[in-house]
Design an enzyme around this catalytic site. Structure first.
Site, mmCIF file in Angstrom:
data_model
loop_
_atom_site.group_PDB
_atom_site.id
_atom_site.type_symbol
_atom_site.label_atom_id
_atom_site.label_comp_id
_atom_site.label_asym_id
_atom_site.label_seq_id
_atom_site.Cartn_x
_atom_site.Cartn_y
_atom_site.Cartn_z
ATOM 1 N N LYS A 95 0.829 -1.206 0.000
ATOM 2 C CA LYS A 95 0.000 0.000 0.000
ATOM 3 C C LYS A 95 0.862 1.254 0.000
ATOM 4 C CE LYS A 95 -4.033 -2.119 2.167
ATOM 5 N NZ LYS A 95 -4.976 -2.100 3.306
ATOM 6 N N ALA A 110 -0.739 0.970 5.986
ATOM 7 C CA ALA A 110 -1.163 0.152 7.132
ATOM 8 C C ALA A 110 -2.157 -0.898 6.669
ATOM 9 C CB ALA A 110 -1.788 1.029 8.216
ATOM 10 N N ASP A 111 -2.087 -2.050 7.305
ATOM 11 C CA ASP A 111 -3.079 -3.084 7.034
ATOM 12 C C ASP A 111 -3.308 -3.891 8.304
ATOM 13 O OD1 ASP A 111 -4.537 -4.371 4.531
ATOM 14 O OD2 ASP A 111 -3.993 -5.976 5.914
ATOM 15 N N THR A 112 -4.570 -4.102 8.626
ATOM 16 C CA THR A 112 -4.942 -4.854 9.825
ATOM 17 C C THR A 112 -5.602 -6.158 9.421
ATOM 18 O OG1 THR A 112 -5.292 -2.797 11.068
ATOM 19 C CG2 THR A 112 -6.274 -4.800 11.973
#
Length: 204
Positions: A62, A78-80
């Protein structure tokens, strides 16, 4: 009064459309622009990749995507993800999928993992890391679950729930960062941005 820490004045970009991440980053006192990434998220782990590595890898993709569109900026990707016994639980496709995900999570402890990448679009320099919060969910009566599903709050959330929406209904306890479960581990991100010398303005 405005307090400014450090002297680096670079454009800061959050590569996420998440309103929760935007609110958390703004709450830290940073001025930033939002440019959502167009990266498609895989629904399963690539062979041999651990969930923590996967979260960091997605955050990197990203950040890279937005860095390519921006000159001389610092980009936050960011990635959750939600992981249980090596299986990923991402965003639910529909209410039935959300119901299945929540039934699985409710009877087990699971990990909420957020990968963070900070990237300099001019030089390609980057740093990436992750935060993990262990979540213990409480069993939920069917009537409460169905009311939640009807409200559509599960939409767009990893694991089909948002601790900030109905945390008391869903979560018995957490071990680790609360903001990580919301979508952005502010403790980790603050430490990273400090290392990069980003300017922070706090209005009082």
């Amino acid at each position: 009064m405005t307090e400014t820490t450090n002297s680096t004045k670079r454009r800061l970009i959050l590569a996420s459309a998440s309103p929760r991440r935007r609110e958390l980053l703004a709450g830290l006192g940073y001025s930033f622009d939002v440019i959502p990434s167009g990266v498609d998220e895989p629904e399963s782990l690539p062979n041999g990749m651990r969930p923590t590595e996967f979260a960091e890898w997605l955050s990197m993709l990203k950040a890279q995507d937005v860095a390519r569109q921006s000159s001389d900026a610092i980009v936050i990707g960011a990635d959750t993800i939600v992981a249980l016994d090596g299986k990923l639980y991402g965003k639910a496709a529909d209410a039935d999928d959300a119901r299945t995900i929540l039934h699985n999570l409710m009877h087990n402890h699971h990990d909420v993992i957020t990968g963070i990448t900070i990237m300099d679009s001019a030089s390609g320099r980057f740093e990436r890391a992750h935060a993990t919060t262990k979540v213990v969910m409480r069993p939920m009566p069917d009537a409460v679950l169905e009311e939640y599903l009807a409200g559509d709050l599960w939409h767009g959330k990893a694991g089909a729930y948002g601790i900030q929406d109905h945390g008391d209904d869903f979560v018995e306890r957490i071990e680790g960062s609360f903001s990580n479960v919301v979508g952005l581990p502010v403790e980790l991100l603050t430490a990273m941005l400090d290392r990069w010398g980003l300017q922070r303005s706090i209005h009082r």
